[in-house]
Write a protein that holds these residues in place. Structure first.
Motif, PDB file in Angstrom:
ATOM      1  N   THR A  10       0.757  -1.389   0.015  1.00 46.41           N
ATOM      2  CA  THR A  10       0.095  -0.094   0.030  1.00 46.41           C
ATOM      3  C   THR A  10       0.841   1.284   0.118  1.00 46.41           C
ATOM      4  OG1 THR A  10      -1.615  -1.039   1.079  1.00 46.41           O
ATOM      5  CG2 THR A  10      -1.854   1.170   1.256  1.00 46.41           C
ATOM      6  N   MET A  13       2.394   1.715  -3.343  1.00 43.72           N
ATOM      7  CA  MET A  13       1.585   2.279  -4.375  1.00 43.72           C
ATOM      8  C   MET A  13       1.240   3.650  -3.848  1.00 43.72           C
ATOM      9  SD  MET A  13      -0.891  -1.170  -4.891  1.00 43.72           S
ATOM     10  CE  MET A  13      -1.926  -0.005  -6.043  1.00 43.72           C
ATOM     11  N   GLN A  21      -1.435   3.425 -10.515  1.00 43.41           N
ATOM     12  CA  GLN A  21      -1.888   2.775  -9.389  1.00 43.41           C
ATOM     13  C   GLN A  21      -3.094   1.908  -9.820  1.00 43.41           C
ATOM     14  OE1 GLN A  21      -3.321   4.998  -6.158  1.00 43.41           O
ATOM     15  NE2 GLN A  21      -1.226   6.005  -5.930  1.00 43.41           N
ATOM     16  N   GLU A  22      -3.882   2.373 -10.526  1.00 44.31           N
ATOM     17  CA  GLU A  22      -4.902   1.740 -11.417  1.00 44.31           C
ATOM     18  C   GLU A  22      -4.346   0.540 -12.157  1.00 44.31           C
ATOM     19  OE1 GLU A  22      -8.114   2.088 -11.026  1.00 44.31           O
ATOM     20  OE2 GLU A  22      -7.921   3.545  -9.502  1.00 44.31           O
ATOM     21  N   VAL A  25      -3.525  -2.241  -9.646  1.00 49.63           N
ATOM     22  CA  VAL A  25      -4.721  -2.711  -9.155  1.00 49.63           C
ATOM     23  C   VAL A  25      -5.362  -3.843 -10.132  1.00 49.63           C
ATOM     24  CG1 VAL A  25      -7.058  -2.471  -8.505  1.00 49.63           C
ATOM     25  CG2 VAL A  25      -5.299  -1.081  -7.573  1.00 49.63           C
ATOM     26  N   GLU A  26      -5.354  -3.414 -11.718  1.00 47.92           N
ATOM     27  CA  GLU A  26      -5.823  -4.520 -12.716  1.00 47.92           C
ATOM     28  C   GLU A  26      -4.996  -5.585 -12.684  1.00 47.92           C
ATOM     29  OE1 GLU A  26      -8.324  -6.071 -15.061  1.00 47.92           O
ATOM     30  OE2 GLU A  26      -8.695  -4.370 -13.894  1.00 47.92           O
ATOM     31  N   LEU A  28      -3.133  -6.936 -10.413  1.00 48.45           N
ATOM     32  CA  LEU A  28      -3.411  -7.498  -9.150  1.00 48.45           C
ATOM     33  C   LEU A  28      -4.732  -8.425  -9.087  1.00 48.45           C
ATOM     34  CD1 LEU A  28      -2.057  -5.324  -6.315  1.00 48.45           C
ATOM     35  CD2 LEU A  28      -0.987  -7.292  -7.012  1.00 48.45           C
ATOM     36  N   ARG A  29      -5.696  -7.750  -9.876  1.00 51.06           N
ATOM     37  CA  ARG A  29      -6.975  -8.623 -10.034  1.00 51.06           C
ATOM     38  C   ARG A  29      -6.981  -9.678 -10.848  1.00 51.06           C
ATOM     39  NH1 ARG A  29     -10.123  -2.992 -10.762  1.00 51.06           N
ATOM     40  NH2 ARG A  29     -10.796  -2.819  -8.533  1.00 51.06           N
TER      41      ARG A  29
END
Length: 76
Positions: A10, A13, A21-22, A25-26, A28-29
């Motif tokens: 965290t 990031m 960051q986005e 996140v994608e 990581l998803r």
């Protein structure tokens, strides 16, 4: 629930621009989805492993007893 690893990620990031960051996140998803699929596959395999072993033994026995026939790929 938070762990030291999550806190570290965290903080890392938060130091990045929002668009990066986005993207993270994608990624990581997708990565977590893949891991969850792998976990489900492993659990499913563990539940059916004994049945697979039994089927293989039965097939070997049928072959040894001459009860098996060769697969005709033209009939598939």
């Amino acid at each position: 629930m938070s762990s030291a690893a999550i806190t570290t990620v965290t903080k890392m990031m938060e130091s990045l621009p929002l668009d990066v960051q986005e993207r993270i996140v994608e990624h990581l998803r997708e990565y977590i989805d893949d891991l969850q699929d792998e976990i489900r596959w492993n659990e499913s395999f563990q539940r059916t492993q004994q049945k697979l072993v039994a089927a293989a033994r039965r097939a070997k026995q049928e072959i040894a007893e001459g009860q098996a026939t060769a697969l005709d790929y033209e009939q598939l």
